[in-house]
Design a protein around this motif. Structure first.
Motif, PDB file in Angstrom:
ATOM      1  N   PRO A 118       2.603   4.398   3.149  1.00  0.00           N
ATOM      2  CA  PRO A 118       2.299   4.329   1.488  1.00  0.00           C
ATOM      3  C   PRO A 118       3.592   4.904   0.316  1.00  0.00           C
ATOM      4  O   PRO A 118       4.257   5.309   0.415  1.00  0.00           O
ATOM      5  CB  PRO A 118       1.394   5.071   1.430  1.00  0.00           C
ATOM      6  CG  PRO A 118       1.646   6.144   2.463  1.00  0.00           C
ATOM      7  CD  PRO A 118       2.382   5.276   3.534  1.00  0.00           C
ATOM      8  N   MET A 153      -3.856  11.125   0.662  1.00  0.00           N
ATOM      9  CA  MET A 153      -4.849  10.597   2.024  1.00  0.00           C
ATOM     10  C   MET A 153      -5.777  11.418   2.380  1.00  0.00           C
ATOM     11  O   MET A 153      -6.819  10.657   3.451  1.00  0.00           O
ATOM     12  CB  MET A 153      -3.194  10.085   3.151  1.00  0.00           C
ATOM     13  CG  MET A 153      -2.247   9.250   2.491  1.00  0.00           C
ATOM     14  SD  MET A 153      -2.875   7.363   2.771  1.00  0.00           S
ATOM     15  CE  MET A 153      -3.563   6.966   4.920  1.00  0.00           C
ATOM     16  N   GLY A 167      -6.987   8.762   8.146  1.00  0.00           N
ATOM     17  CA  GLY A 167      -6.639   7.755   7.342  1.00  0.00           C
ATOM     18  C   GLY A 167      -6.044   6.361   7.199  1.00  0.00           C
ATOM     19  O   GLY A 167      -6.088   5.660   6.596  1.00  0.00           O
ATOM     20  N   SER A 189      -7.927   3.148   7.558  1.00  0.00           N
ATOM     21  CA  SER A 189      -8.634   2.743   6.564  1.00  0.00           C
ATOM     22  C   SER A 189      -7.889   1.927   5.679  1.00  0.00           C
ATOM     23  O   SER A 189      -7.651   0.795   4.724  1.00  0.00           O
ATOM     24  CB  SER A 189      -9.396   3.602   5.582  1.00  0.00           C
ATOM     25  OG  SER A 189     -10.590   4.746   6.842  1.00  0.00           O
ATOM     26  N   TYR A 190      -6.065   2.844   5.547  1.00  0.00           N
ATOM     27  CA  TYR A 190      -5.552   2.261   4.842  1.00  0.00           C
ATOM     28  C   TYR A 190      -4.399   1.242   4.418  1.00  0.00           C
ATOM     29  O   TYR A 190      -4.465   0.681   4.181  1.00  0.00           O
ATOM     30  CB  TYR A 190      -4.182   3.921   5.096  1.00  0.00           C
ATOM     31  CG  TYR A 190      -2.915   3.054   4.027  1.00  0.00           C
ATOM     32  CD1 TYR A 190      -2.384   3.345   2.198  1.00  0.00           C
ATOM     33  CD2 TYR A 190      -1.952   2.598   4.398  1.00  0.00           C
ATOM     34  CE1 TYR A 190      -1.732   3.484   1.695  1.00  0.00           C
ATOM     35  CE2 TYR A 190      -0.551   2.121   3.623  1.00  0.00           C
ATOM     36  CZ  TYR A 190      -0.925   2.080   2.516  1.00  0.00           C
ATOM     37  OH  TYR A 190       0.011   2.059   1.150  1.00  0.00           O
ATOM     38  N   GLY A 191      -4.292   0.740   6.300  1.00  0.00           N
ATOM     39  CA  GLY A 191      -3.987  -0.556   6.537  1.00  0.00           C
ATOM     40  C   GLY A 191      -4.900  -1.815   6.106  1.00  0.00           C
ATOM     41  O   GLY A 191      -4.167  -2.831   6.286  1.00  0.00           O
ATOM     42  N   CYS A 192      -6.196  -1.390   6.670  1.00  0.00           N
ATOM     43  CA  CYS A 192      -6.678  -2.672   6.714  1.00  0.00           C
ATOM     44  C   CYS A 192      -7.625  -3.805   5.654  1.00  0.00           C
ATOM     45  O   CYS A 192      -7.572  -3.616   4.371  1.00  0.00           O
ATOM     46  CB  CYS A 192      -8.592  -1.820   7.304  1.00  0.00           C
ATOM     47  SG  CYS A 192      -9.823  -3.441   7.839  1.00  0.00           S
ATOM     48  N   PRO A 193      -7.410  -4.901   6.204  1.00  0.00           N
ATOM     49  CA  PRO A 193      -7.071  -5.968   4.738  1.00  0.00           C
ATOM     50  C   PRO A 193      -8.968  -6.124   4.494  1.00  0.00           C
ATOM     51  O   PRO A 193      -8.393  -6.581   3.929  1.00  0.00           O
ATOM     52  CB  PRO A 193      -6.706  -7.296   5.972  1.00  0.00           C
ATOM     53  CG  PRO A 193      -6.269  -7.139   7.288  1.00  0.00           C
ATOM     54  CD  PRO A 193      -6.749  -5.181   6.818  1.00  0.00           C
ATOM     55  N   LYS A 213     -10.389  -3.619   4.421  1.00  0.00           N
ATOM     56  CA  LYS A 213     -11.054  -2.933   3.165  1.00  0.00           C
ATOM     57  C   LYS A 213     -11.939  -2.251   3.831  1.00  0.00           C
ATOM     58  O   LYS A 213     -13.277  -1.238   3.308  1.00  0.00           O
ATOM     59  CB  LYS A 213     -11.684  -2.797   1.860  1.00  0.00           C
ATOM     60  CG  LYS A 213     -10.308  -3.825   1.059  1.00  0.00           C
ATOM     61  CD  LYS A 213      -8.958  -3.407   1.688  1.00  0.00           C
ATOM     62  CE  LYS A 213      -7.470  -4.055   0.689  1.00  0.00           C
ATOM     63  NZ  LYS A 213      -6.770  -3.445   1.350  1.00  0.00           N
ATOM     64  N   ARG A 214     -12.286  -2.051   5.231  1.00  0.00           N
ATOM     65  CA  ARG A 214     -13.212  -1.304   6.227  1.00  0.00           C
ATOM     66  C   ARG A 214     -13.324   0.118   5.850  1.00  0.00           C
ATOM     67  O   ARG A 214     -12.122   0.395   5.648  1.00  0.00           O
ATOM     68  CB  ARG A 214     -13.755  -2.026   7.154  1.00  0.00           C
ATOM     69  CG  ARG A 214     -13.350  -3.493   7.704  1.00  0.00           C
ATOM     70  CD  ARG A 214     -14.008  -3.957   9.308  1.00  0.00           C
ATOM     71  NE  ARG A 214     -15.083  -3.205   9.113  1.00  0.00           N
ATOM     72  CZ  ARG A 214     -16.152  -3.500   8.759  1.00  0.00           C
ATOM     73  NH1 ARG A 214     -16.221  -4.260   8.257  1.00  0.00           N
ATOM     74  NH2 ARG A 214     -17.408  -3.195   9.564  1.00  0.00           N
TER      75      ARG A 214
END
Lengths: 446, 330
Positions: A13, A331, A409, A412-416, A418-419
């Motif tokens: 990030p 985070m 996290g 969740s941070y990288g999920c395209p 947004k799950r």
């Protein structure tokens, strides 16, 4: 150039450190009223050892406990105890708190005397650290004296100072290294002395080149190694830091001491150093105040017990209405719904987001892109764990090692899509740990 | 400060700036070189087939979500990707109604019936292709030997089979022809719209790799295993195949390996799972090609491996960081 130390997985990030990393720590004016929750650490809460109406001196112990995992709490000002009552704290609960009215004289307690660590028995060091109320200042607030008293102390061969500070926005450790490098090194030397070893490391992420250069200069001739880590979240996770520095892996359910390593945060070191150098217990903490809604972004030297609302007021209030206020980093920090809570030993930062920044994106279907699997520093499969968690299939969660999750996290941070991956997994982890505890209990009884 | 409206949520509080839409747009960009090559090689009709396919796919998805009162998902562009990929595995002279039927099967049957994006267990474009291949075998194996314009001066277009079939064995095209998809004289190498120009597919692959949309694992293990299989068994095949490089460049292997076998939804997410998946695709393709009834086996190979994906993923679930083998046992 040598490759910077790191681990597999993790995310990158925007570190958002430049807002505060170049600014000198400012000493915040001490408030009239200070609040000391009796639980400022991981472990058993303390019991107050003062009464309403008592006069307390600065540095005097005001609460303690007989429990093994606990650390005493000290007054950070001199004044009168005006109340002892439950008060709101950072995690949303109410905790018994000692409230002191400051007399603004900062009269030091008589017990405060420097100790020469070179002339004492190394086995006395953990007790002195406990007396100072030192806990992990990175945010986990695990009592430090327990780390210094592992079951088999002869096994310890390496001490690592965790100066990764991988959470975005936070720069308190960075500033401590730049402004009081001698205290960091002295703290490390005290810990090395406790174990009678010389293998000390200070591990710093490569986004703090000025701190690396300064620590290297100050460590010259001491035998302490300053290691450069790759900038990557969660580089400061204890297990991953140990792996990056020593290539040793801490197995699930094991402690760093099992692989011969003790990891201590930067500011924990300075707290230990101050106890020996000046005799003062842990009474202050560096808090990064950062985020677009704040009038001013800066690091403050704050007395423990100071209200969050007081800090914000003294900082000039909000430039724009915040949508979210977080204690800690973005985070792993904890979002707050009220601001009348005190700074405790683990309060590393105060982060505010605008309503726009605080928006939670809607969840879409998982497209199985595998990014969470790639990002997971613990080699888990968050996409499956979330599905099992949502279906309340705890058996499968346990089989797929949900208890190994460190809740960093990254998934969740990288999920395209947004799950809410770690959000669901976190709940399943608690449930599975509960099931395992029950099972162990039954096993003992049967 | 009392009246602040503060939202509270579980961590993390920041998210990477990405979306399903971004991923699909990247794939669409990677498909563009193939689409351009197709129009250059096969003429305007190739463009028309792609257009009909994309419009049908998007249309069917919209219609289905509207009729079933579900969230409209066409904005994620995944139907566009399916439409393009489906068109890529059709001949340029295919009748339009076949395109529409295939798009229906791809979107409605293979994707929406199972729950829409992310829920299908087989690659929708390939299900569509296999359906129309089984239903209209003649139309699907009759390839144009020349460019087809939309408003031709003469109605007749020369057509025939692909170089993979028996008739072609003696007149095998050169590697250069296979790489570019065009003969010396300018006539197109017969084949489906998107499979003949290896160069365009490799440009798409490079883009996907640079953008980190996919890893090289599946394409490499797929193509690599075809190469090895041809070296080992090419001579024993019903129609003997000598040159492994020619085998790799022929038919839909590159198109399948780069764009179909790397579909997120229907392939494993684990490192070793992807390698096993790629090898499985390559081996099954070669078995069908060498000893099967069809001259081409890529679609079937990928679909069969799609079905195995959940199992492969289970077998290859990684061990948690710091995992130590339990003592005792063997």
């Amino acid at each position: 150039m040598l490759k910077h130390l790191s681990f597999k997985g993790g995310v990158h990030p925007n570190d958002n450190k430049k807002q505060t990393s170049g600014k000198k720590i400012e000493i915040l004016e001490v408030p009239k009223i200070l609040t000391y929750p009796v639980q400022q650490h991981l472990g058993a809460p303390c019991t107050p050892c003062v009464q309403v109406g008592d006069y307390v001196k600065m540095g005097q112990k005001i609460a303690d406990s007989d429990a093994f995992v606990s650390a005493p709490i000290h007054a950070s000002v001199s004044g009168t105890v005006i109340d002892i009552k439950p008060c709101p704290v950072w995690n949303g609960t109410m905790v018994e708190s000692i409230i002191i009215e400051n007399d603004f004289t900062d009269t030091l307690d008589d017990s405060i005397k420097p100790i020469d660590y070179m002339s004492i028995d190394p086995d006395e060091i953990p007790g002195i650290v406990r007396d100072a109320g030192v806990v992990g200042m990175g945010g986990a607030t695990f009592p430090t004296h327990i780390k210094l008293n592992p079951p088999d102390k002869s096994k310890i061969d390496t001490i690592i100072i965790n100066a990764a500070e991988c959470e975005p926005y936070i720069t308190s450790d960075h500033r401590v290294m730049l402004e009081t490098p001698e205290e960091v090194i002295e703290g490390l030397q005290i810990i090395l002395k406790r174990f009678g070893i010389t293998n000390g490391h200070i591990a710093i992420e490569d986004n703090k080149p000025d701190a690396i250069a300064l620590m290297k200069e100050k460590c010259a001739g001491t035998g302490i190694s300053v290691d450069t880590l790759k900038k990557k979240y969660p580089q400061g996770s204890e297990k991953h830091l140990i792996y990056a520095v020593t290539k040793r892996k801490v197995a699930g359910g094991k402690l760093p001491a099992d692989v011969g390593v003790i990891v201590v945060n930067v500011d924990t070191c300075t707290a230990i150093a101050r106890k020996f150098k000046y005799g003062t217990p842990l009474m202050r903490r560096i808090v990064t105040v950062v985020g677009t809604p704040f009038e001013k972004e800066v690091n403050y030297n704050v007395r423990i017990g100071t209200g969050i609302d007081y800090i914000i007021e003294k900082n000039g209030g909000f430039r724009e209405e915040p949508g979210k206020v977080i204690i800690g980093g973005p985070m792993m920090g904890v979002a707050q719904f009220r601001l009348n809570i005190p700074v405790i030993k683990g309060t590393s930062a105060l982060l505010a987001f605008t309503p726009e920044e605080a928006k939670i994106p809607p969840e879409e279907n998982c497209i199985r892109c595998g990014k969470c699997v790639k990002n997971c520093p613990m080699n888990l499969m968050p996409l499956h764990l979330q599905q099992y968690a949502n279906a309340d299939n705890m058996e499968a969660c346990e089989k797929y090692n949900v208890t190994s999750c460190i809740e960093c996290g990254c998934c969740s941070y990288g999920c395209p899509s947004k799950r809410q991956l770690v959000q669901s997994i976190r709940i399943a982890k608690r449930k599975v740990m509960g099931i395992q505890r029950e099972r162990a209990q039954k096993g003992r009884q049967g | 400060m009392e009246n602040l409206k503060l939202s509270v949520s579980s961590t993390p509080h920041i998210r990477e700036k990405n979306s399903i839409q971004d991923v699909m747009l990247d794939v669409i960009i990677a498909l563009m070189p193939v689409a351009f090559a197709a129009v250059l090689l096969f003429g305007q009709r190739a463009f028309a087939v792609m257009l009909v396919s994309v419009i049908s796919c998007v249309g069917f998805e919209w219609l289905y979500t509207a009729l079933t009162h579900q969230k409209r998902t066409i904005g994620d562009f995944s139907a566009v990707v399916t439409g393009l990929l489906f068109a890529f595995c059709l001949p340029a002279n295919v009748p339009y109604y076949i395109v529409v039927i295939g798009a229906f099967v791809a979107i409605i049957v293979a994707k929406q019936f199972f729950g829409g994006i992310g829920q299908n267990f087989m690659n929708p474009a390939l299900v569509g292709r296999v359906f129309v291949l089984a239903s209209f075998p003649v139309a699907l194996t009759n390839f144009p030997w020349d460019k087809i314009n939309l408003f031709p001066k003469t109605a007749e277009v020369l057509t025939g089979a692909t170089p993979l079939s028996k008739e072609w064995v003696d007149a095998a095209p050169s590697l250069k022809t296979q790489f570019l998809g065009v003969f010396e004289g300018g006539a197109p190498l017969p084949g489906c719209i998107g499979e003949t120009c290896a160069l365009a597919i490799l440009i798409g692959l490079a883009y996907l790799l640079i953008r980190k949309v996919i890893s090289i694992r599946i394409p490499l293990s797929f193509v690599g295993s075809v190469f090895v299989m041809t070296l080992l068994f090419g001579n024993n095949a019903v129609v003997s195949v000598q040159n492994p490089l020619a085998a790799v460049l022929s038919g839909g292997i590159l198109l399948g390996a780069v764009f179909m076998a790397t579909d997120y939804v229907t392939t494993p997410t684990t490192v070793w799972g992807q390698v096993i998946f790629g090898i499985g695709c390559g081996v099954i393709t070669c078995i069908i090609r060498f000893w099967g009834g069809y001259p081409e086996g890529v679609s079937f190979a990928i679909l069969l491996m799609n079905i195995l994906t959940p199992l492969i993923e289970k077998w290859t679930a990684p061990k948690p960081f710091g995992y130590v083998k339990e003592r005792g046992g063997k």
